[in-house]
Design an enzyme around this catalytic site. Structure first.
Site, PDB file in Angstrom:
ATOM      1  CG  HIS A 132      -1.853  -0.959   1.113  1.00  0.00           C
ATOM      2  ND1 HIS A 132      -2.670  -1.527   2.144  1.00  0.00           N
ATOM      3  CD2 HIS A 132      -2.417  -1.961  -0.003  1.00  0.00           C
ATOM      4  CE1 HIS A 132      -3.308  -2.490   1.865  1.00  0.00           C
ATOM      5  NE2 HIS A 132      -3.230  -2.566   0.814  1.00  0.00           N
ATOM      6  CG  HIS A 234      -7.060  -3.567  -7.148  1.00  0.00           C
ATOM      7  ND1 HIS A 234      -5.869  -2.758  -6.920  1.00  0.00           N
ATOM      8  CD2 HIS A 234      -7.516  -2.816  -8.306  1.00  0.00           C
ATOM      9  CE1 HIS A 234      -5.564  -1.793  -7.397  1.00  0.00           C
ATOM     10  NE2 HIS A 234      -6.601  -1.745  -8.449  1.00  0.00           N
ATOM     11  CG  HIS A 290      -3.403  -5.557  -8.514  1.00  0.00           C
ATOM     12  ND1 HIS A 290      -2.637  -6.590  -8.987  1.00  0.00           N
ATOM     13  CD2 HIS A 290      -3.222  -5.172  -7.311  1.00  0.00           C
ATOM     14  CE1 HIS A 290      -1.977  -6.832  -8.003  1.00  0.00           C
ATOM     15  NE2 HIS A 290      -2.504  -6.373  -6.790  1.00  0.00           N
TER      16      HIS A 290
END
Length: 374
Positions: A132, A234, A290
């Site tokens: 992240h 996602h 992704h």
């Protein structure tokens, strides 16, 4: 229940390396009862029990473990009002801090997003660990001026890309399911399925609100205002209708190809690609890569990067961008060499006729964490 053999497809060129364990996990998922298709995207790599960078369709049943523990994880893009010439990444890197509870009204933020509180509001507005991040970017090049202008973007303005999810909420929901059902399926018309889906949808909405809160914190930190351009999920399971039937679409680290433009990021030391999905979607399970996808495990990355780089060396990239990451293990685990080449991943999607590149975006500042592991 679907009686025809499930389709297994991997969208990757011979030049793209895909680990054998990821293929084994993809094929194992395809053999589960009720499965209709299993599609591996170019960023396919092994995950915990199921591969990441994959999408699956099923009929009559769905599998929460194919969504994973970070339900709602996804990516949002904001167009900032800040000119690129006024970027101050070194100054921002010194002062930007997204750790600790957000000081705003969490319940009001969730209410605006149509989401009820979950009990995890202390984490709202925090990036989290793993892959992240929040990244301030500049426009490197425009490849489709018409599509770029349709999004009301400007070449001389900065952008903000946020990748985060539902924090501890998704893990809590999956754990409750696994404690009762293990890796088993849920029949679509069962009470258990309705309970899971209600909590799943709450986590998806919570994650979207989390990305918006992170964006607000970053924008305040860099002195900018912004407009959300897109936000996609996602990790999810959703009902889907296709020609001749209907069922369930699972995404595990896969961007949607049926919701408009998406950003496919590289590592913190690579370009991100703003792309426009093409095609009808069914043959690739309505999904796209992704991100770049991991090339090395976290353990392997730590070992190799410690041999090659000092921590300070990894706080700047080949783009001269700055990285905020005070967790040394995470700094090594997320080093650019640990990921596949994003140009190859996107190139595979282009060659397969699945996307058209709208623009490439270069990093200026990548925020991971201020926290240090003891």
């Amino acid at each position: 229940m679907n009686s025809t053999p499930p389709r297994v497809r991997v969208i990757a060129s011979p030049q793209s390396w895909v680990e054998g364990e990821a293929l084994r996990q993809l094929e194992a998922a395809a053999r589960l009862p009720g499965m209709r298709s299993a599609v591996g995207l170019p960023d396919l790599h092994p995950g915990k029990g199921a591969p990441v960078g994959a999408a699956f369709t099923s009929q009559g049943v769905f599998y929460p473990f194919l969504v994973g523990n970070d339900i709602g994880c996804g990516m949002g893009l904001w167009a900032l009002d800040l000119p690129a010439r006024k970027a101050k990444p070194e100054r921002w890197a010194a002062r930007l801090d997204l750790e600790g509870p957000w000081e705003g009204d969490a319940e009001a933020m969730l209410a605006d997003a149509g989401v009820r509180p979950s009990g995890f509001e202390a984490s709202l507005g925090t990036v989290g660990g793993g892959n992240h991040f929040a990244e301030v970017q500049r426009v490197e090049a425009v490849h489709d001026a018409t599509a770029f202008q349709a999004l009301k973007l400007e070449t001389d303005r900065l952008l903000l890309l946020v990748h985060s999810g539902s924090r501890g909420l998704g893990e809590h929901i999956l754990r409750a399911h696994v404690d009762r059902h293990g890796a088993g399926s849920l029949a679509e018309d069962s009470a258990e399925a309705r309970t899971y889906l209600a909590r799943h949808d709450q986590a998806v909405g919570w994650a979207r609100a989390n990305r918006a809160t992170i964006a607000e914190r970053v924008m305040r930190g860099v002195g900018a205002a912004g407009r959300r351009v897109l936000d996609v999920c996602h990790n999810s399971v959703t009902p889907k209708t296709w020609e001749g039937g209907r069922g369930w679409l699972h995404r595990k680290g896969a961007a949607p190809s049926d919701q408009g433009p998406v950003v496919i990021p590289g590592s913190r030391g690579a370009l991100s690609y703003l792309v426009l999905p093409l095609g009808d979607g069914e043959e690739h399970a309505y999904s796209l890569a992704h991100g770049a996808g991991r090339k090395w495990t976290r353990t392997h990355a730590r070992e190799r990067m410690r041999e090659r780089f000092t921590p300070d060396a990894l706080l700047r990239t080949s783009f001269k961008s700055h990285v905020v990451c005070e967790d040394r293990d995470l700094l090594f685990e997320e080093a650019p060499p640990a990921y596949k080449a994003i140009d190859r991943v996107v190139g595979d999607l282009v060659d397969a006729g699945l996307v058209r590149v709208v623009a490439t975006l270069a990093p200026l500042l990548t925020y991971k964490t201020r926290s240090q592991r003891e």
